[in-house]
Design an enzyme around this catalytic site. Structure first.
Site, PDB file in Angstrom:
ATOM      1  N   HIS A 122      88.076 -55.859   3.002  1.00  0.00           N
ATOM      2  CA  HIS A 122      88.044 -54.784   2.009  1.00  0.00           C
ATOM      3  C   HIS A 122      88.525 -53.477   2.642  1.00  0.00           C
ATOM      4  O   HIS A 122      88.230 -53.200   3.805  1.00  0.00           O
ATOM      5  CB  HIS A 122      86.626 -54.578   1.478  1.00  0.00           C
ATOM      6  CG  HIS A 122      86.011 -55.808   0.895  1.00  0.00           C
ATOM      7  ND1 HIS A 122      85.239 -56.676   1.638  1.00  0.00           N
ATOM      8  CD2 HIS A 122      86.075 -56.327  -0.354  1.00  0.00           C
ATOM      9  CE1 HIS A 122      84.829 -57.670   0.866  1.00  0.00           C
ATOM     10  NE2 HIS A 122      85.338 -57.492  -0.341  1.00  0.00           N
ATOM     11  N   ASP A 149      88.346 -55.401   8.313  1.00  0.00           N
ATOM     12  CA  ASP A 149      87.568 -55.979   7.223  1.00  0.00           C
ATOM     13  C   ASP A 149      88.495 -56.314   6.061  1.00  0.00           C
ATOM     14  O   ASP A 149      89.500 -55.636   5.835  1.00  0.00           O
ATOM     15  CB  ASP A 149      86.509 -54.971   6.776  1.00  0.00           C
ATOM     16  CG  ASP A 149      85.486 -55.551   5.820  1.00  0.00           C
ATOM     17  OD1 ASP A 149      84.369 -55.862   6.272  1.00  0.00           O
ATOM     18  OD2 ASP A 149      85.799 -55.672   4.620  1.00  0.00           O
ATOM     19  N   HIS A 189      82.455 -48.342   3.312  1.00  0.00           N
ATOM     20  CA  HIS A 189      82.631 -47.937   1.907  1.00  0.00           C
ATOM     21  C   HIS A 189      81.877 -46.647   1.570  1.00  0.00           C
ATOM     22  O   HIS A 189      82.075 -46.102   0.480  1.00  0.00           O
ATOM     23  CB  HIS A 189      82.165 -49.040   0.963  1.00  0.00           C
ATOM     24  CG  HIS A 189      82.989 -50.280   1.009  1.00  0.00           C
ATOM     25  ND1 HIS A 189      84.367 -50.264   0.911  1.00  0.00           N
ATOM     26  CD2 HIS A 189      82.633 -51.588   1.152  1.00  0.00           C
ATOM     27  CE1 HIS A 189      84.819 -51.503   0.987  1.00  0.00           C
ATOM     28  NE2 HIS A 189      83.794 -52.324   1.142  1.00  0.00           N
ATOM     29  N   ASP A 204      85.183 -60.941   6.974  1.00  0.00           N
ATOM     30  CA  ASP A 204      85.283 -61.547   5.657  1.00  0.00           C
ATOM     31  C   ASP A 204      86.713 -61.877   5.243  1.00  0.00           C
ATOM     32  O   ASP A 204      86.936 -62.339   4.124  1.00  0.00           O
ATOM     33  CB  ASP A 204      84.613 -60.672   4.593  1.00  0.00           C
ATOM     34  CG  ASP A 204      84.830 -59.193   4.800  1.00  0.00           C
ATOM     35  OD1 ASP A 204      85.637 -58.811   5.677  1.00  0.00           O
ATOM     36  OD2 ASP A 204      84.189 -58.393   4.093  1.00  0.00           O
TER      37      ASP A 204
END
Length: 334
Positions: free
Chosen positions: A161, A159, A122, A246
């Site tokens: 995200h 991931d 991120h 995740d």
């Protein structure tokens, strides 16, 4: 696998209730202690100059000063402590080690996996966000390119995200392909299917925002139908897997349905395509916030490279996934 690890990454103190905390690495280590053939390396941290090759120097200076002043909340999600600077440089250095080891020929049972924190995907060029400070996978890719160890690098991000930071770093670049499978509408609400790159980077960004509830069959179909042919066409020297865990069905902060076996299946798929194109392969830890499922996911990747054959559940992908995959195939002319 050959794992990179350093106790310095435990010094990034986010507090006991923060989901991204040192217990994540401790849980992985406990899980791997039960497995065969686990070895660890402790490479040097990345240098400031190597980080600045990806991040704005002004931002890096601001972060260093913030840490020196004792830290605090950089934003509501991203916590800084006195140990964050060293941990972030160490985490980036672990990713560099993984990439370098892979390019030096480490493969098969010696495939490198960087177990660093804080995570990185991120982190945008001029800011920290989403628990991330330096974009570890991007730093590793850029270092390999700058040192002439690779001409083309691909980063595949599973991931849950979207790795907005990694996409931003390379969106207009033709020497790095970024491919992501992520949950649609989840933080940071980026990574739309129409985002495929710009200028020299046209068609080198591949986003598969799957609907909440997607499971093994959806992820495997997305890899087979889009990620694998995109990698084959790009023909990278190195593939870095931004490996977050995740999307697991029992992770506390996502709604996806990937099982532990699903991570073995995806690992096997990526290993097959990288073998076909002759690319080196390195793994870099991103998210994963259920301690047991995180440890199990990493162990599944390790056991796949150690010779265990993944077991398919023979389910079919959802119609939403098939429609999305078809749309992206048309956009990228795959």
């Amino acid at each position: 696998m050959h794992f990179g690890y350093s106790e310095r990454c435990l010094e990034h103190d986010t507090g006991e209730r923060h989901p991204e905390n040192p217990d994540r690495l401790r849980a992985i280590r406990r899980g791997l202690a039960k497995r065969h053939g686990v070895e660890y390396a402790e490479p040097d941290p990345a240098t400031r100059e190597e980080v600045v090759a990806v991040h704005d120097a002004t931002y890096v200076d601001e972060l260093e000063a913030f840490v020196a002043d004792g830290g605090g909340s950089w934003d509501p999600d991203t916590v800084v402590s006195e140990g964050t600077w060293d941990a972030a440089l160490t985490s980036a250095g672990l990713a560099q080690w993984a990439a370098r080891s892979a390019l030096d020929g480490a493969d098969g049972r010696n495939t490198p996996f960087a177990l660093g924190r804080p995570p990185g995907h991120h982190a945008v060029p001029d800011d920290a966000m989403g628990f991330c400070f330096f974009n570890n996978a991007a730093v590793a890719a850029q270092t390999a390119l700058d040192k002439g160890e690779a001409d083309r690098v691909a980063i595949f991000d599973w991931d849950v995200h979207h790795g907005n930071g990694t996409q931003d770093v390379f969106y207009e670049r033709g020497d790095v392909l970024y491919a992501s499978i992520h949950e649609d509408g989840l933080y940071p609400d980026t990574g739309e299917v129409e985002e495929t790159g710009r200028d020299e980077g046209e068609n080198t960004t591949v986003n598969l925002p799957l609907a909440a509830g997607a499971g093994n069959a959806d992820y495997c179909h997305a890899i087979d139908a889009v990620v694998a042919p995109a990698l084959e066409r790009f023909d990278p020297d190195l593939v870095i897997v931004s490996a977050g865990f995740d999307a697991h069905r029992h992770d506390p902060i996502s709604r996806m349905r990937v099982s532990s076996e699903g991570y073995a299946l995806m690992t096997d798929q990526i290993r097959s395509v990288t073998d076909d194109v002759g690319a080196a392969t390195a793994y870099v830890l991103e998210g994963g916030y259920g301690l047991d499922t995180l440890a199990e996911g990493v162990s599944m990747v390790h056991e796949t490279f150690d010779g265990r054959t993944p077991v398919s559940d023979d389910e079919d992908p959802d119609e939403k996934t098939k429609t999305l995959v078809g749309e992206l195939q048309d956009l990228l002319d795959l």
